[in-house]
Write an enzyme that holds these catalytic residues in place. Structure first.
Site, PDB file in Angstrom:
ATOM      1  N   GLU A  20       1.028  -0.968   0.061  1.00 32.23           N
ATOM      2  CA  GLU A  20       0.030  -0.152   0.153  1.00 32.23           C
ATOM      3  C   GLU A  20       0.910   1.216  -0.095  1.00 32.23           C
ATOM      4  OE1 GLU A  20      -2.024   0.949   3.507  1.00 32.23           O
ATOM      5  OE2 GLU A  20      -3.792   2.415   2.570  1.00 32.23           O
TER       6      GLU A  20
ATOM      7  N   ARG B 225       6.340 -13.045   8.595  1.00 36.66           N
ATOM      8  CA  ARG B 225       7.108 -11.435   8.174  1.00 36.66           C
ATOM      9  C   ARG B 225       8.372 -11.574   8.931  1.00 36.66           C
ATOM     10  NH1 ARG B 225       3.073  -7.530  10.209  1.00 36.66           N
ATOM     11  NH2 ARG B 225       4.091  -6.028   8.703  1.00 36.66           N
TER      12      ARG B 225
ATOM     13  N   LYS C  62       5.187   0.589  10.229  1.00 36.50           N
ATOM     14  CA  LYS C  62       5.209   1.762   9.297  1.00 36.50           C
ATOM     15  C   LYS C  62       4.685   2.887   9.927  1.00 36.50           C
ATOM     16  CE  LYS C  62       4.078   0.259   4.549  1.00 36.50           C
ATOM     17  NZ  LYS C  62       2.984   0.291   3.273  1.00 36.50           N
TER      18      LYS C  62
END
Length: 571
Positions: free
Chosen positions: A42, A269, A279
């Site tokens: 994104e 991850r 983020k």
RNA sequence: UGGGGCAUCGCCAAGUUGGUAAGGCAUCGGGCUUUGAAUCCGACAUUCGCAGGUUCGAGUCCUGCUGCCCCAACCA
């Protein structure tokens, strides 16, 4: 090009469950032998080392099995996304060494088709317009142990749903007035299946589609459809989407028209010690000025580590070494550092630079005499990078740390009465020091042995240590930035009661040296150029460099078994 | 407490019809050395979260237990 292919054959890639799964699919003739993956960030922030793992995995799997990997902006939330981020993402993926060719897409490219599919879902009685408020929806969803309540909208007729949805698209309603929801099962033990929202109204202009739309699809819906539309065969994502897989499959099964059957596969991850991967928090570090920007060399962003001097090769090697699995784990930062050193060791010319200088005066060398010496640029393979001339003069800069007035016996460097080798030059014996009124050493005195030119004594005399130096008369000043971990704790992610995560930020993550002494020939180095400063580590030229005043970033220090043996440094 | 996952050396991680624990990083020895770097040699899990069971034989099968992660955004 082909020169490197004759080197040792690349080791077979490590076995991992995704490779095995793709291999099995291929063998079974699934997807007509096609392999297509995608990397779908994104555009709401910069990519970090965790994304690098995913990029290497997705592009790597595709390449390995003769397939392709698309780059897709997962841009379904106009509130958070920005063109700056899409630019940085493309730049970072390309820099890492991957090529999406002309397959650069946006989920927003498919908004029209996704809308049509939603209409079909409504027509099929599998979606409805819900008029509950956000608050009501939350309450009505139930809990993990209790089933949810059905929305009144569930009973609406297909015709009314169609009409309402059309008017939602036409902009007749304010944000939050209605949502489109899938009609699945409010009692499902999987919370994701309790009539999840498909569309919400947002009168916001979008980074890619401008003001074309005032309603936007949500992740689960848009993502599954985007994968299907592009013909993705293996949709690889991280573990937290495990619960979403059932919904993903539901969309693939019930939406029309859809040609392809992509399969979602989850992996763990990347987490790294001493590293913040969120983020949101990385954005705060930037916004609150704890770092100089997204590309601050202390940041775990691709942009940051690139500026720091990490190479794509090192990062790809790291991605391969950490493997891919379904178990949550945290990799030691030291492994990344190992990969960086390993790569830089093979590509960097060696030069001498004095970071924290102190003067060494060669008493038996006249003021205006200059002895020209030769230094090999890459001692491991002298032919590889040639050599350079070095001026040796009466006044030299050496590292402060390479001298001790009263050294412990393991100290192999310079001390009163001791002899060391000056790299590529001569043996030098310390004859004394000069101090100021405060008792601080301001200058070291010594004599050189002219018969040891080049660094070897004709009488076979050995010397324990070799130190680096630079001629004071010829040296140029440079700024050098030394970096350390941004956080003081191995897990900055851990929530500690009564403590804000910012409190674990290191106060000493950046040390700036303004008067490092570099060899004169280095002054022409280009931005991005990388060197090993012998005995000090790997450094690269920072974009902040100005003509006449270079700025270097220390990418990573050399391993230092002496410092390790001597215990933690006091600094 | 419902559902979905995961547990193999300090850190990653192989192990796939059950056959007697890869590799990397780190660490510790030693050689070599004009970078206390690099490099080279060697050491490093009788044991696979725990407890039972099946079997000639289990990290791999069965049962029970424990621990950790994810899910109740109109975020992704």
């Amino acid at each position: 090009m082909s020169a490197e292919s004759k080197d040792a054959p690349a080791p077979a890639p490590a076995s991992n469950f995704i490779r095995q799964l793709v291999e099995a699919d291929l063998k079974a003739g699934k997807n007509g032998g096609r392999v297509m993956t995608r990397f779908p960030p994104e555009p709401n922030g910069y990519l970090h080392i965790g994304h690098a793992k995913s990029i290497c995995l997705n592009f790597g799997i595709a390449k390995e099995f003769g397939g392709v990997c698309n780059l897709r902006m997962d841009d379904t939330n106009p509130l958070k996304e920005d063109q700056e981020y899409v630019d940085s993402i493309k730049n970072d993926v390309r820099w890492l060494g991957f090529d999406w060719e002309q397959r650069f897409y946006h989920a927003s490219d498919y908004f029209g088709r996704i809308y049509d599919i939603a209409v079909n879902l409504i027509a099929d009685g599998k979606a409805y317009v819900c008029d509950l408020t956000e608050e009501e929806v939350r309450k009505g969803r139930g809990t993990v142990t209790e089933p949810g309540q059905e929305s009144p909208g569930r009973k609406r007729s297909v015709e009314e749903n169609l009409d309402l949805f059309t008017r939602m698209k036409a902009g007749e309603f304010a944000d939050g007035k209605y949502t489109l929801r899938a009609k699945i099962d409010m009692a499902s033990p999987n919370m994701k299946m309790r009539d999840p929202p498909l569309y919400r109204i947002r009168h916001t202009s979008h980074q890619a589609t401008g003001d074309t739309w005032c309603l936007y699809p949500l992740y689960d819906f848009a993502h599954a459809l985007s994968d299907a539309i592009e013909g993705i065969t293996h949709s690889i994502c991280t573990l937290e989407f495990e619960n979403n897989r059932e919904l993903y499959d539901w969309f693939i099964q019930h939406c029309r028209p859809l040609e392809n059957r992509p399969q979602q596969i989850e992996f763990a991850r990347l987490a790294l010690t001493y590293t913040m991967m969120s983020k949101r928090k990385l954005l705060l570090l930037v916004q609150e000025g704890h770092v100089r920007g997204w590309d601050d060399p202390r940041m775990p962003t691709i942009a940051g580590i690139r500026r720091r001097g990490y190479t794509p090769e090192a990062i790809r090697d790291f991605a391969e070494k950490i493997g891919v699995a379904r178990a949550n784990s945290t990799v030691e930062f030291g492994l990344l550092e190992h990969c960086v050193r390993d790569d830089l060791n093979q590509r960097c010319a060696r030069v001498m630079t004095v970071l924290k200088p102190i003067k060494l005066v060669i008493e038996n060398l006249p003021e205006n005499e200059t002895i020209e010496l030769e230094a090999v640029n890459f001692p491991e393979d002298a032919a590889k990078m040639g050599s350079r001339k070095l001026p040796f003069t009466r006044e030299l800069w050496i590292e402060r740390e390479d001298f001790m007035e009263d050294p412990p016996k393991q100290f192999h460097r310079l001390a009163p009465g001791k002899e060391v080798r000056l790299r590529w030059a001569f043996f030098v014996k310390c004859t004394g020091v000069i101090k100021n009124e405060a008792g601080e050493i301001t200058e070291i005195r010594g004599t050189y042995d002219p018969t040891t030119r080049g660094g070897n004594a004709p009488d076979g005399r050995k010397v324990k240590g070799t130190i680096h130096w630079v001629s004071a008369k010829h040296a140029q000043d440079a700024e050098v930035r030394l970096y350390d971990q941004l956080f003081t704790v191995a897990d900055p992610t851990a929530e500690v009661e009564g403590q804000d995560w910012r409190q674990t930020l290191s106060k000493t993550s950046l040390e700036v040296i303004h008067d490092a002494k570099i060899e004169a020939h280095l002054s022409g180095a280009a931005v991005g150029a990388q060197f090993q400063f012998e005995r000090n580590g790997y450094f690269c030229v920072d974009p902040d460099s100005k003509p006449g005043k270079l700025v270097f970033n220390r990418t990573i220090g050399l391993r230092d078994s002496f410092a390790k043996a001597m215990g933690p440094k006091k600094e």
